[in-house]
Design an enzyme around this catalytic site. Structure first.
Site, mmCIF file in Angstrom:
data_model
loop_
_atom_site.group_PDB
_atom_site.id
_atom_site.type_symbol
_atom_site.label_atom_id
_atom_site.label_comp_id
_atom_site.label_asym_id
_atom_site.label_seq_id
_atom_site.Cartn_x
_atom_site.Cartn_y
_atom_site.Cartn_z
ATOM 1 N N TYR A 61 0.804 -1.231 0.000
ATOM 2 C CA TYR A 61 0.000 0.000 0.000
ATOM 3 C C TYR A 61 0.836 1.280 0.000
ATOM 4 O O TYR A 61 0.272 2.377 -0.025
ATOM 5 C CB TYR A 61 -0.963 -0.020 1.199
ATOM 6 C CG TYR A 61 -1.909 -1.196 1.175
ATOM 7 C CD1 TYR A 61 -2.850 -1.325 0.153
ATOM 8 C CD2 TYR A 61 -1.857 -2.200 2.143
ATOM 9 C CE1 TYR A 61 -3.711 -2.415 0.107
ATOM 10 C CE2 TYR A 61 -2.711 -3.287 2.103
ATOM 11 C CZ TYR A 61 -3.640 -3.389 1.088
ATOM 12 O OH TYR A 61 -4.498 -4.465 1.037
ATOM 13 N N HIS B 52 -8.828 0.632 -6.104
ATOM 14 C CA HIS B 52 -8.028 -0.246 -5.247
ATOM 15 C C HIS B 52 -6.566 0.072 -5.496
ATOM 16 O O HIS B 52 -6.136 0.131 -6.661
ATOM 17 C CB HIS B 52 -8.313 -1.720 -5.542
ATOM 18 C CG HIS B 52 -9.720 -2.089 -5.243
ATOM 19 N ND1 HIS B 52 -10.161 -2.311 -3.955
ATOM 20 C CD2 HIS B 52 -10.798 -2.211 -6.045
ATOM 21 C CE1 HIS B 52 -11.457 -2.574 -3.992
ATOM 22 N NE2 HIS B 52 -11.871 -2.522 -5.240
HETATM 23 C C1 DQA Z 1 -7.709 -2.633 -1.109
HETATM 24 C C2 DQA Z 1 -7.692 -4.132 -1.401
HETATM 25 C C3 DQA Z 1 -8.548 -4.889 -0.404
HETATM 26 O O1 DQA Z 1 -8.509 -6.291 -0.689
HETATM 27 C C4 DQA Z 1 -8.003 -4.681 0.990
HETATM 28 O O2 DQA Z 1 -8.843 -5.315 1.931
HETATM 29 C C5 DQA Z 1 -7.802 -3.246 1.330
HETATM 30 C C6 DQA Z 1 -7.304 -2.332 0.312
HETATM 31 C C7 DQA Z 1 -6.754 -1.860 -2.038
HETATM 32 O O3 DQA Z 1 -6.841 -0.637 -2.036
HETATM 33 O O4 DQA Z 1 -5.916 -2.468 -2.705
HETATM 34 O O5 DQA Z 1 -7.932 -2.847 2.481
HETATM 35 O O6 DQA Z 1 -9.014 -2.130 -1.350
#
Ligand code: DQA
Length: 145
Positions: free
Chosen positions: A23, A99
């Site tokens: 992230y 995402h």
């Molecule tokens: C997410 C992907 C999801 O699977 C995960 O639970 C997240 C972040 C992303 O931004 O890649 O919390 O939404």
């Protein structure tokens, strides 16, 4: 100026500390400041909010529906199972789902989002830049004033 809500779901307040290899190392506060600046450059008044409460996210989506306010939404883990979030998204005229990671390339339980079919479109796997792209799309798709 067109108002846009950027809504981030559960655990995204941990950005910068949570799994930085996936992230990134930018905090939610830093992301929020950046997106407000990006928005100003695009003629958008951007409000960025994050919650770990599904009920709160649904209430923000109801506000967006009532105000016909475009939304950039990262539903985070709720993407994968929350029909409540998906139903609320149905009511909002324009929702770009974002995402940070490429959910299709991760664990099988992340491959499907119940939100995507209700959203206008989806951006996944382009890192935090996906939010900027979503704002650029929203700015470009507004009818001329
Ligand atoms: C997410 C992907 C999801 O699977 C995960 O639970 C997240 C972040 C992303 O931004 O890649 O919390 O939404």
């Amino acid at each position: 100026m067109i108002k846009v809500m950027v809504l981030n779901g559960v655990n995204l307040g941990r950005l910068g500390r949570r799994e930085p290899a996936i992230y990134g190392s930018v905090s939610h506060d830093q992301l929020a400041r950046h997106l407000v600046e990006t928005g100003l450059g695009l003629g958008l008044e951007v409000e960025v909010k994050q919650t770990d409460s599904e009920a709160e996210l649904v209430s923000w989506l109801h506000q967006a529906a009532d105000q016909a306010c475009p939304v950039v939404l990262n539903p985070a883990a709720w993407s994968h199972y929350s029909l409540a979030v998906a139903d609320a998204v149905r009511e909002v005229p324009q929702v770009v789902e974002v995402h940070i990671s490429n959910i299709a390339a991760r664990e099988p339980y992340r491959h499907d989002s119940v939100v995507t079919a209700q959203a206008t479109g989806v951006i996944a796997g382009l890192g935090l830049g996906g939010y900027d792209l979503a704002l650029a799309h929203i700015a470009a798709s507004q009818p001329a004033a």
